[in-house]
Design a protein around this motif. Structure first.
Motif, PDB file in Angstrom:
ATOM      1  N   PRO A 262       0.802  -1.229   0.000  1.00 18.67           N
ATOM      2  CA  PRO A 262       0.000   0.000   0.000  1.00 18.67           C
ATOM      3  C   PRO A 262       0.836   1.280   0.000  1.00 18.67           C
ATOM      4  CG  PRO A 262      -0.950  -1.579   1.523  1.00 18.67           C
ATOM      5  CD  PRO A 262       0.363  -2.152   1.080  1.00 18.67           C
ATOM      6  N   THR A 263       2.093   1.191   0.455  1.00 23.70           N
ATOM      7  CA  THR A 263       2.944   2.379   0.499  1.00 23.70           C
ATOM      8  C   THR A 263       3.910   2.478  -0.685  1.00 23.70           C
ATOM      9  OG1 THR A 263       4.560   1.222   1.892  1.00 23.70           O
ATOM     10  CG2 THR A 263       2.839   2.479   3.021  1.00 23.70           C
ATOM     11  N   THR A 264       3.912   1.458  -1.562  1.00 25.90           N
ATOM     12  CA  THR A 264       4.827   1.484  -2.715  1.00 25.90           C
ATOM     13  C   THR A 264       4.085   1.157  -4.006  1.00 25.90           C
ATOM     14  OG1 THR A 264       5.450  -0.849  -2.374  1.00 25.90           O
ATOM     15  CG2 THR A 264       6.828   0.842  -1.314  1.00 25.90           C
ATOM     16  N   MET A 265       2.863   1.663  -4.142  1.00 25.70           N
ATOM     17  CA  MET A 265       2.052   1.324  -5.311  1.00 25.70           C
ATOM     18  C   MET A 265       2.604   1.911  -6.603  1.00 25.70           C
ATOM     19  SD  MET A 265      -1.770   1.530  -3.638  1.00 25.70           S
ATOM     20  CE  MET A 265      -2.594   0.995  -5.141  1.00 25.70           C
ATOM     21  N   GLU A 266       3.523   2.863  -6.484  1.00 26.18           N
ATOM     22  CA  GLU A 266       4.145   3.426  -7.680  1.00 26.18           C
ATOM     23  C   GLU A 266       5.004   2.385  -8.400  1.00 26.18           C
ATOM     24  OE1 GLU A 266       6.995   3.910  -4.289  1.00 26.18           O
ATOM     25  OE2 GLU A 266       4.856   4.311  -4.594  1.00 26.18           O
ATOM     26  N   ARG A 267       5.304   1.266  -7.735  1.00 27.07           N
ATOM     27  CA  ARG A 267       6.087   0.200  -8.360  1.00 27.07           C
ATOM     28  C   ARG A 267       5.208  -0.759  -9.154  1.00 27.07           C
ATOM     29  NH1 ARG A 267      10.636  -2.385  -4.662  1.00 27.07           N
ATOM     30  NH2 ARG A 267      11.472  -2.733  -6.756  1.00 27.07           N
ATOM     31  N   GLY A 268       3.901  -0.479  -9.205  1.00 23.58           N
ATOM     32  CA  GLY A 268       2.993  -1.354  -9.928  1.00 23.58           C
ATOM     33  C   GLY A 268       3.351  -1.516 -11.390  1.00 23.58           C
ATOM     34  N   ALA A 269       3.716  -0.417 -12.046  1.00 26.06           N
ATOM     35  CA  ALA A 269       4.075  -0.471 -13.470  1.00 26.06           C
ATOM     36  C   ALA A 269       5.301  -1.354 -13.688  1.00 26.06           C
ATOM     37  CB  ALA A 269       4.326   0.936 -13.998  1.00 26.06           C
ATOM     38  N   GLU A 270       6.249  -1.300 -12.751  1.00 28.10           N
ATOM     39  CA  GLU A 270       7.452  -2.138 -12.847  1.00 28.10           C
ATOM     40  C   GLU A 270       7.074  -3.618 -12.727  1.00 28.10           C
ATOM     41  OE1 GLU A 270      11.642  -2.825 -10.373  1.00 28.10           O
ATOM     42  OE2 GLU A 270      10.288  -1.175  -9.835  1.00 28.10           O
ATOM     43  N   ALA A 271       6.151  -3.927 -11.815  1.00 31.26           N
ATOM     44  CA  ALA A 271       5.711  -5.318 -11.651  1.00 31.26           C
ATOM     45  C   ALA A 271       4.981  -5.812 -12.897  1.00 31.26           C
ATOM     46  CB  ALA A 271       4.807  -5.431 -10.420  1.00 31.26           C
ATOM     47  N   ILE A 272       4.176  -4.958 -13.500  1.00 36.11           N
ATOM     48  CA  ILE A 272       3.478  -5.327 -14.738  1.00 36.11           C
ATOM     49  C   ILE A 272       4.482  -5.675 -15.828  1.00 36.11           C
ATOM     50  CG2 ILE A 272       2.115  -4.389 -16.646  1.00 36.11           C
ATOM     51  CD1 ILE A 272       0.452  -2.861 -14.562  1.00 36.11           C
ATOM     52  N   SER A 273       5.485  -4.824 -16.016  1.00 39.04           N
ATOM     53  CA  SER A 273       6.488  -5.049 -17.065  1.00 39.04           C
ATOM     54  C   SER A 273       7.282  -6.322 -16.821  1.00 39.04           C
ATOM     55  CB  SER A 273       7.432  -3.846 -17.136  1.00 39.04           C
ATOM     56  OG  SER A 273       6.737  -2.671 -17.512  1.00 39.04           O
ATOM     57  N   GLU A 274       7.662  -6.567 -15.578  1.00 39.00           N
ATOM     58  CA  GLU A 274       8.444  -7.765 -15.282  1.00 39.00           C
ATOM     59  C   GLU A 274       7.615  -9.020 -15.493  1.00 39.00           C
ATOM     60  OE1 GLU A 274      11.135 -10.413 -14.739  1.00 39.00           O
ATOM     61  OE2 GLU A 274      11.606  -8.261 -14.878  1.00 39.00           O
ATOM     62  N   ALA A 275       6.325  -8.983 -15.160  1.00 38.88           N
ATOM     63  CA  ALA A 275       5.466 -10.149 -15.384  1.00 38.88           C
ATOM     64  C   ALA A 275       5.295 -10.423 -16.875  1.00 38.88           C
ATOM     65  CB  ALA A 275       4.108  -9.937 -14.721  1.00 38.88           C
TER      66      ALA A 275
END
Length: 291
Positions: A262-275
């Motif tokens: 909840p405090t690092t949701m800005e990393r969501g795009a990075e997780a999408i790309s890595e997946a």
């Protein structure tokens, strides 16, 4: 000289087959599942049915309801902490002192339910474009609950109610928490349900549970319980794979993704790309045994 045979790639195993997609629990792993779906779509592969728990149930519900991978990514990247963060410390204390269930979580869950009702394109399971199965933990009955019918937003909420963070969800007189407590990736459940009728294979996107590297400090007890539960969930999934052996092919892709909270949701795009990269690599090689 006769050329040596080449093992078929995972993509070749899946092409032309009616396969079900199982998306595992994984805290804020919904970003990774969205990227995984995008990678499948880019390869021209579309699941015939979906099953999921928690974060996997959320993405599976969006996909089964008719959102394409790009729309799912846009929806998830548009979510902020304020979209679901309705802290209710007073309610938690009041619930603890009046035999209520408020103390089961810090967040009321009203904002999250509103978010689901706004973003899911259909209201019920029966309106979904593809069959869908969701797993939740029925705290009242002490068992896994599998949802394939009824109001969609309420049951996605029940499957996603992470213990301690979200208050347990009351539904039809029972209380529910995150399905990842009892069934991290409901592969066997999908094959045994009406939603899995006619499937020729299963593809599982499995997100490993993260635990503390060493126990210590005031949260040592919680860390220990979390590590123990992670081991049980992993073994439970391995037992499912054994039970499915010989019935239909099951392919598991494990993705190690950047942690999102909840405090690092800005990393969501990075997780999408890595997946997306993870599924591209997996589809291009022969299936790897799950360990």
């Amino acid at each position: 000289m006769t050329p040596s045979p080449v093992d078929p790639t995972l993509r070749q195993h899946l092409e032309g087959k009616r396969f079900g997609l199982v998306l595992s629990a994984g805290f804020f792993g919904f970003y990774g599942h969205a990227g995984f779906l995008r990678g499948l779509g880019d390869a021209g592969l579309e699941p015939a049915a979906y099953a999921g728990t928690s974060a996997g149930g959320l993405v599976g519900a969006f996909a089964a309801a008719g959102l394409d991978a790009r729309a799912i990514e846009e929806t998830l990247l548009g979510i902020t902490r304020a979209s679901f963060w309705d802290l209710d410390l007073f309610g938690a204390v009041l619930g603890a002192t009046h035999n209520g269930h408020g103390a089961t979580g810090l967040l009321k869950g009203d904002r999250f339910r509103d978010l689901l009702e706004r973003t899911l394109p259909v209201r019920t399971f029966e309106e979904c474009r593809r069959p869908l199965l969701l797993a939740a933990a029925n705290l009242t009955a002490g068992r896994t609950e599998l949802f394939t019918r009824g109001e969609l937003a309420a049951r996605v909420h029940a499957s996603c109610a992470y213990p301690g963070l979200f208050r347990a969800v009351k539904l039809d007189g029972a209380l529910y928490w995150d399905g990842g407590l009892v069934d991290k990736a409901p592969a066997l459940a999908l094959t045994e349900s009406e939603a899995g009728t006619g499937l020729e294979a299963l593809l599982v996107h499995y997100l490993p549970s993260r635990t503390a590297e060493r126990l210590g400090g005031p949260l040592a007890y919680v860390q220990g319980m979390d590590a123990g539960m992670a081991g049980l969930r992993h073994d439970h999934f391995r037992l499912q794979l054994r039970a499915l052996a010989g019935k239909l092919p099951v392919y598991v892709v494990v993705s190690e993704l950047p942690p999102v909270s909840p405090t690092t949701m800005e990393r969501g795009a990075e997780a999408i790309s890595e997946a997306r990269r993870s599924v591209e690599r997996a589809l291009a090689q022969a299936p790897i045994a799950f360990t």
